[in-house]
Design a protein around this motif. Structure first.
Motif, PDB file in Angstrom:
ATOM      1  N   LEU A  74       2.462   1.673  -5.430  1.00 10.95           N
ATOM      2  CA  LEU A  74       2.700   1.630  -6.741  1.00 10.95           C
ATOM      3  C   LEU A  74       1.288   2.007  -7.402  1.00 10.95           C
ATOM      4  CD1 LEU A  74       4.995  -1.581  -6.953  1.00 10.95           C
ATOM      5  CD2 LEU A  74       5.596   0.656  -7.201  1.00 10.95           C
ATOM      6  N   PHE A  75       1.222   2.729  -8.443  1.00 13.06           N
ATOM      7  CA  PHE A  75       0.071   3.119  -8.969  1.00 13.06           C
ATOM      8  C   PHE A  75      -0.283   2.659 -10.505  1.00 13.06           C
ATOM      9  CE2 PHE A  75       1.321   6.599  -6.410  1.00 13.06           C
ATOM     10  CZ  PHE A  75       0.207   6.827  -5.483  1.00 13.06           C
ATOM     11  N   ASP A  82      -2.276   0.533  -6.893  1.00 16.17           N
ATOM     12  CA  ASP A  82      -2.745  -0.680  -7.495  1.00 16.17           C
ATOM     13  C   ASP A  82      -1.953  -1.773  -6.442  1.00 16.17           C
ATOM     14  OD1 ASP A  82      -3.297  -2.880  -9.598  1.00 16.17           O
ATOM     15  OD2 ASP A  82      -0.944  -3.207  -9.611  1.00 16.17           O
ATOM     16  N   SER A  83      -0.930  -1.646  -5.877  1.00 18.63           N
ATOM     17  CA  SER A  83      -0.011  -2.356  -4.806  1.00 18.63           C
ATOM     18  C   SER A  83       0.892  -1.481  -4.051  1.00 18.63           C
ATOM     19  CB  SER A  83       0.639  -3.401  -5.661  1.00 18.63           C
ATOM     20  OG  SER A  83       1.552  -2.725  -6.154  1.00 18.63           O
ATOM     21  N   SER A 109      -3.694  -5.758  -6.222  1.00 21.80           N
ATOM     22  CA  SER A 109      -4.624  -5.791  -7.225  1.00 21.80           C
ATOM     23  C   SER A 109      -5.617  -4.499  -7.141  1.00 21.80           C
ATOM     24  CB  SER A 109      -5.383  -7.095  -7.368  1.00 21.80           C
ATOM     25  OG  SER A 109      -4.475  -8.194  -7.512  1.00 21.80           O
ATOM     26  N   GLY A 110      -5.227  -3.449  -6.579  1.00 20.56           N
ATOM     27  CA  GLY A 110      -5.988  -2.270  -6.558  1.00 20.56           C
ATOM     28  C   GLY A 110      -6.998  -2.092  -5.311  1.00 20.56           C
ATOM     29  N   HIS A 111      -6.932  -3.048  -4.497  1.00 20.70           N
ATOM     30  CA  HIS A 111      -7.770  -2.919  -3.234  1.00 20.70           C
ATOM     31  C   HIS A 111      -6.790  -3.121  -1.926  1.00 20.70           C
ATOM     32  CE1 HIS A 111     -10.929  -3.202  -6.120  1.00 20.70           C
ATOM     33  NE2 HIS A 111     -10.474  -4.226  -6.528  1.00 20.70           N
ATOM     34  N   PRO A 112      -7.504  -2.661  -0.761  1.00 23.24           N
ATOM     35  CA  PRO A 112      -6.719  -2.766   0.509  1.00 23.24           C
ATOM     36  C   PRO A 112      -6.921  -4.170   0.742  1.00 23.24           C
ATOM     37  CG  PRO A 112      -8.624  -1.574   0.755  1.00 23.24           C
ATOM     38  CD  PRO A 112      -8.519  -1.693  -0.771  1.00 23.24           C
TER      39      PRO A 112
END
Length: 188
Positions: A74-75, A82-83, A109-112
């Motif tokens: 999801l962008f 983002d997720s 939350s935008g991070h791995p």
């Protein structure tokens, strides 16, 4: 040295890629004598949907071929993941006859937050399975690890019955500063 061609891309009214594809070619230097890689990123609905990359050895022979699927991602409004998750499969070449690895990276939350990878031996036998946790990492505004740490554990396979190694990499000011690894003999 790299060049990206946008001739296969269709743009929206704001100038962002909406559909189609871009091609990126990377060489050792601007003489273009030694190609290192070529990739095609396909877009749908303004976001990447698939990436296909061929990496080359210095001799020009194919080193490997990989495909990344963005269907589970999801962008955000800026077009960043983002997720959700992305999956990458790597083979010896584009015939996909010999798989080298498969991985899944999960984002929040935008991070791995987690990476899971299975590596294969020739013949399709599992070589090992590893998981990397990013929960101890602090990310900067560009999405790079700024500080904190990541942990990676590797097992013989995905059953996690036989641990092969554990490692922790510490970061400070955006760079790794220390790596600690424990390797295990068969049987722990």
């Amino acid at each position: 040295y790299s060049e990206t061609s946008f001739t296969g891309a269709l743009f929206d009214d704001d100038g962002n890629i909406d559909t189609g594809f871009i091609m990126t070619y990377t060489w050792k230097d601007s003489s273009k004598a030694v190609k290192k890689s070529e990739s095609k990123v396909t877009f749908s609905g303004g976001h990447p949907s698939k990436s296909e990359t061929t990496n080359y050895k210095s001799s020009g022979a194919v080193k490997d071929y990989s495909e990344t699927d963005f269907a589970g991602a999801l962008f955000d409004d800026d077009g960043n993941i983002d997720s959700g998750f992305i999956t990458t499969n790597t083979w010896k070449d584009s015939s996909k006859a010999v798989k080298k690895s498969e991985s899944k990276v999960t984002f929040s939350s935008g991070h791995p937050v987690k990476s899971e990878t299975t590596n294969y031996k020739t013949g399709g036998i599992v070589k090992d399975y590893s998981e990397t946790s990013f929960t101890g990492a602090v990310f900067d505004d560009d999405g790079n690890i700024d500080s904190g740490f990541i942990n990676t554990t590797t097992w013989k396979d995905s059953t996690k019955a036989v641990k092969k190694s554990e490692s922790k990499v510490r970061f400070d000011l955006g760079h790794p500063v220390k790596s600690e690894t424990t390797n295990y003999k068969t049987g722990g």
